[in-house]
Design a protein around this motif. Sequence first.
Motif: not given
Length: 265
Positions: A86-90, A112-125, A131-140
Motif C-alpha cells: 500500500e505504500d507504493q504508487i502504481i 493507483i494512478v491511471r495515465a494516457m501518454p502519447n507517442t510524442p513523448a519519444l521526443v520530449g513533447e 487521473c487518481y484519487d488525490k485523497t490517497l496521496f500526499s502533496a509530496e
Amino acid sequence: MKQFGFIGMGNMGYAILKGLLKTTAPDQLIFSARNKAHMEQVAAETGVSYAADNETCAKESSCLVLAVKPQQFDTVIGEIRDAVTEDQIIISIAPGITIANLQERFGKKCRIVRAMPNTPALVGEGMTGVCYDKTLFSAEEEKRIEQLFTSFGRMTVVDEKLMDAVVCASGSSPAYVYMFIEALADSAVKYGIPRADAYKLVAQTVLGSAKMVLETGEHPGLLKDKVCSPGGTTIAGVAALEEYGMRNAVIKATDACYAKCKGIQ
C-alpha cells in the motif's frame, strides 16, 4: 528502494525513462523487461540498472510504472501481486483498464494512478491525461507524479470518466496529425516542392501552430481568423476544407476511437 521502477521497456516505457533521466539520477531508476538482450542495451544506453525479474523490480520501486500492453496485465500482476504494498504508487499507462479493474486484479488495496501518454513523448513533447484519487496521496507524492509526467512533455489531471475521451484527444490523434502532414506535403509536392522540403515546411508549420495555441492562450478560431485575409488565399483554402467536410471527418474519427475504447473495457 528506487524512486521509479518500470515493468516493460517498449517505446513508451523507454520514452518515459529517458525523460526522467533529465531530473533523476540513473541510480534512482530500475526496470525489467522480457528480453534480456534488450535490457542490456537499454542499461548500456542510459546507465539505469535492470532487475532480474518483474517481482524484484516491484519490490525495489517506490513508484512502479506498468508499461506493458493490456493483454499482458494478468501475467504481470500475477508475478508482482505479492510484492506490491500500500505504500507504493502504481502507475498504469494501459488504455481501457480502469482503476477499479486494476484494484480487482491486484486483489488488495493499491494506490493507483491511471495515465494516457502519447507517442510524442519519444521526443520530449508528450501529452498525458492523468487521473487518481488525490485523497490517497500526499502533496509530496503528487509532486512526484507531476515530475514523472512533465519530464517528457505536459500533463493534465482529469476525472477518470473522461479518460476514454483523453485517448481520442491526445492518445490516438497523433496518427491523424501525421496523416494531415502527409496529405499537405503531398499537395506541395504536386506543385513542385521536393518531398523532403515539403515535409519540413509542413511539419514545422504544425509545430509552430500548436505552440501558438499553447503559449498565447488564444482560441484556435481566433488564430485562424488572423491568418485569413478578406478575399485572400487562406480563406479560399478554409472554405474548401469546410466544403469537403474536414471538421466532420475529424469528429467521426473521434467517435470511432471513443467507441473502440468503450469496447475494450
